[in-house]
Design an enzyme around this catalytic site. Structure first.
Site, mmCIF file in Angstrom:
data_model
loop_
_atom_site.group_PDB
_atom_site.id
_atom_site.type_symbol
_atom_site.label_atom_id
_atom_site.label_comp_id
_atom_site.label_asym_id
_atom_site.label_seq_id
_atom_site.Cartn_x
_atom_site.Cartn_y
_atom_site.Cartn_z
ATOM 1 N N PHE A 12 -4.548 2.690 0.731
ATOM 2 C CA PHE A 12 -4.378 1.430 0.137
ATOM 3 C C PHE A 12 -4.116 0.442 1.168
ATOM 4 O O PHE A 12 -5.177 -0.826 1.261
ATOM 5 C CB PHE A 12 -2.995 1.293 -0.628
ATOM 6 C CG PHE A 12 -2.597 -0.077 -1.162
ATOM 7 C CD1 PHE A 12 -3.493 -0.873 -1.965
ATOM 8 C CD2 PHE A 12 -1.218 -0.380 -0.883
ATOM 9 C CE1 PHE A 12 -3.213 -1.938 -2.384
ATOM 10 C CE2 PHE A 12 -0.919 -1.739 -1.471
ATOM 11 C CZ PHE A 12 -1.964 -2.551 -2.250
ATOM 12 N N ASN A 36 -3.831 11.682 0.007
ATOM 13 C CA ASN A 36 -3.315 10.864 -0.983
ATOM 14 C C ASN A 36 -4.265 9.273 -0.868
ATOM 15 O O ASN A 36 -3.921 8.544 -1.115
ATOM 16 C CB ASN A 36 -1.873 10.362 -0.478
ATOM 17 C CG ASN A 36 -1.233 9.475 -1.695
ATOM 18 O OD1 ASN A 36 -1.396 9.914 -2.897
ATOM 19 N ND2 ASN A 36 -0.506 8.500 -1.251
ATOM 20 N N ASP A 66 -8.087 16.523 9.471
ATOM 21 C CA ASP A 66 -6.592 16.248 9.762
ATOM 22 C C ASP A 66 -6.541 16.091 10.849
ATOM 23 O O ASP A 66 -6.702 16.939 11.946
ATOM 24 C CB ASP A 66 -6.046 17.557 9.226
ATOM 25 C CG ASP A 66 -4.528 17.761 9.253
ATOM 26 O OD1 ASP A 66 -3.783 17.161 10.082
ATOM 27 O OD2 ASP A 66 -4.001 18.354 8.213
ATOM 28 N N LYS A 97 3.784 9.224 2.360
ATOM 29 C CA LYS A 97 4.690 8.010 2.374
ATOM 30 C C LYS A 97 5.285 7.850 1.163
ATOM 31 O O LYS A 97 6.100 6.701 0.902
ATOM 32 C CB LYS A 97 3.704 6.944 2.535
ATOM 33 C CG LYS A 97 2.692 6.745 1.365
ATOM 34 C CD LYS A 97 1.956 5.201 1.452
ATOM 35 C CE LYS A 97 1.210 5.110 0.203
ATOM 36 N NZ LYS A 97 0.396 3.759 0.344
ATOM 37 N N SER A 137 7.486 0.734 8.983
ATOM 38 C CA SER A 137 8.264 0.500 7.649
ATOM 39 C C SER A 137 9.695 -0.070 8.019
ATOM 40 O O SER A 137 10.284 0.281 8.882
ATOM 41 C CB SER A 137 8.380 1.672 6.921
ATOM 42 O OG SER A 137 8.959 1.635 5.746
ATOM 43 N N TYR A 161 11.131 10.150 5.018
ATOM 44 C CA TYR A 161 10.233 9.465 5.310
ATOM 45 C C TYR A 161 10.332 8.217 6.375
ATOM 46 O O TYR A 161 9.828 8.043 7.448
ATOM 47 C CB TYR A 161 9.784 8.635 3.912
ATOM 48 C CG TYR A 161 8.783 7.465 4.148
ATOM 49 C CD1 TYR A 161 7.459 7.646 4.651
ATOM 50 C CD2 TYR A 161 9.156 6.376 3.942
ATOM 51 C CE1 TYR A 161 6.599 6.510 5.071
ATOM 52 C CE2 TYR A 161 8.557 4.980 4.213
ATOM 53 C CZ TYR A 161 7.206 5.135 4.674
ATOM 54 O OH TYR A 161 6.419 4.286 4.861
ATOM 55 N N LYS A 165 9.242 7.669 10.431
ATOM 56 C CA LYS A 165 8.719 6.382 11.029
ATOM 57 C C LYS A 165 9.649 5.870 12.248
ATOM 58 O O LYS A 165 9.081 5.560 13.407
ATOM 59 C CB LYS A 165 8.835 5.334 10.051
ATOM 60 C CG LYS A 165 7.826 5.416 8.886
ATOM 61 C CD LYS A 165 6.396 5.149 9.411
ATOM 62 C CE LYS A 165 5.474 5.137 8.017
ATOM 63 N NZ LYS A 165 4.110 5.140 8.576
ATOM 64 N N TYR A 190 6.113 -2.817 8.048
ATOM 65 C CA TYR A 190 5.858 -3.490 6.478
ATOM 66 C C TYR A 190 7.043 -3.756 5.391
ATOM 67 O O TYR A 190 8.007 -2.858 5.621
ATOM 68 C CB TYR A 190 4.912 -2.602 5.917
ATOM 69 C CG TYR A 190 3.650 -2.120 6.488
ATOM 70 C CD1 TYR A 190 3.080 -2.674 7.668
ATOM 71 C CD2 TYR A 190 2.857 -1.191 6.059
ATOM 72 C CE1 TYR A 190 1.980 -2.257 8.307
ATOM 73 C CE2 TYR A 190 1.818 -0.738 6.829
ATOM 74 C CZ TYR A 190 1.464 -1.209 7.809
ATOM 75 O OH TYR A 190 0.104 -0.914 8.463
#
Length: 348
Positions: A12, A36, A66, A97, A137, A161, A165, A190
């Site tokens: 995304f 994903n 990968d 994520k 994040s 998750y 990070k 983010y």
């Protein structure tokens, strides 16, 4: 010439950043495992870029693979050198994520997110590629009620998750400290990316079960969910629902370009920057804005709070505004309108 490597660049945020970079004349090499994401996004990136009238557009190339396969990754860096188009900078998006998935399968998250990063960093070091923008994040912070989060706010991620990070940021700091004359590293933290490219051609389409607000809201619109579940209406806010800082994905994409520009112009350093709007919106405000902006009705119901949810998560983005040639330009209405346009063109 040189090329920018985008790991996870068909996801995304990665795909929207590719569009931004190519439009500015950069050649981009995307590595993505497609765990994903979708190969369709490569076609969509090219379609969007081809529609823009500019003689200075860059190009995108794609390699499936990968990052944990270090021998294969080294071969890619070597090949770029042979083609006299070496990798000069890396934007590291690749990684799993989903908060919920990380709780269900933490070992997978530690394996994929940490080992892929270690492989990438050791390969970058081997080939003297020392410019890195890392996709971090806000989940690394411990939120405080009605207080914006600064870069030096207390860190206490509460799910695997977020912990991966935070761990990667620690690894990157150690790497920088090992050779402070070489490494230029920016962590972009983010805060709730949402929206889509204004063309409506490309958007967010996760393969796993979404838990974030906008993907869930969009599933209601397309009929995959009967109604939106709002987790709690008894939070200490004006309307009882949680408050979040939503940033348009194209503003976020532009922040990556600004971060790369900063790295190339400045001395080696290691910094972290909050990338958000600095403005909070409640879940109900978002539902109302989406409904009003697109002239639709969004059914919803209140359910119990989710474990680990926070009441107020909003960025203090003043450091990013000060250091980068960047500021968020798009509104919450823009996010809602672009989101719905994507659904109309691709799903409805």
């Amino acid at each position: 010439m040189s090329i920018i490597l985008n790991t996870g660049g068909l996801g995304f945020i990665g795909s929207h950043t590719c569009i931004s970079l190519i439009n500015k004349g950069f050649d981009v090499l995307v590595i993505d495992s497609l765990i994903n994401s979708s190969l369709d996004n490569l076609e969509k990136i090219n379609k969007i870029v081809s529609s823009i009238n500019s003689k200075n557009k860059g190009a995108v190339n794609f390699i499936k693979g990968d990052l944990r396969d270090k021998e294969w990754l080294c071969g890619i860096f070597e090949n770029q050198i042979k083609e006299k188009n070496p990798i000069s900078s890396v934007i590291h998006f690749a990684g799993l994520k989903s908060v919920q998935d990380s709780l269900n399968d933490p070992l997978l998250y530690w394996d994929v997110n940490i080992n892929s990063t270690l492989s990438l960093l050791s390969t970058m070091k081997k080939f003297n590629c020392n410019n890195l923008v890392f996709s971090s994040s806000a989940s690394i912070y411990k939120p405080v009620l009605e207080k914006k989060l600064f870069e030096d706010s207390f860190k206490e991620p509460i799910n695997p998750y977020g912990k991966t990070k935070f761990t990667i940021e620690s690894i990157l700091q150690d790497l920088y400290l090992s050779d402070k004359e070489k490494w230029k590293i920016i962590n972009l933290r983010y805060f709730n990316p949402a929206g889509t490219h204004c063309s409506g051609l490309i958007g967010e389409n996760p393969k796993n079960i979404p838990t974030n607000l906008f993907p869930c809201l969009e599933k209601v619109i397309v009929g995959s969910l009967n109604q939106l579940s709002i987790y709690g209406n008894d939070w200490p806010t004006n309307d009882g629902t949680c408050i979040r800082d939503f940033i348009h994905v194209m503003d976020l994409a532009e922040a990556h370009f600004a971060a790369l520009k900063f790295l190339h112009e400045k001395e080696p350093q290691f910094i972290s920057l909050n990338i958000g709007t600095g403005k909070g919106s409640s879940v109900l405000e978002i539902v109302e804005t989406y409904s009003k902006s697109n002239k639709i009705s969004l059914p919803y119901k209140f359910v119990g709070r989710r474990p680990g949810d926070s009441c107020y998560v909003v960025a203090d983005n003043s450091l990013a505004l000060d250091l980068l040639d960047w500021k968020p330009l798009k509104t919450l209405e823009d996010i809602c309108i672009d989101s719905y346009r994507y659904l109309e063109k691709n799903i409805l």
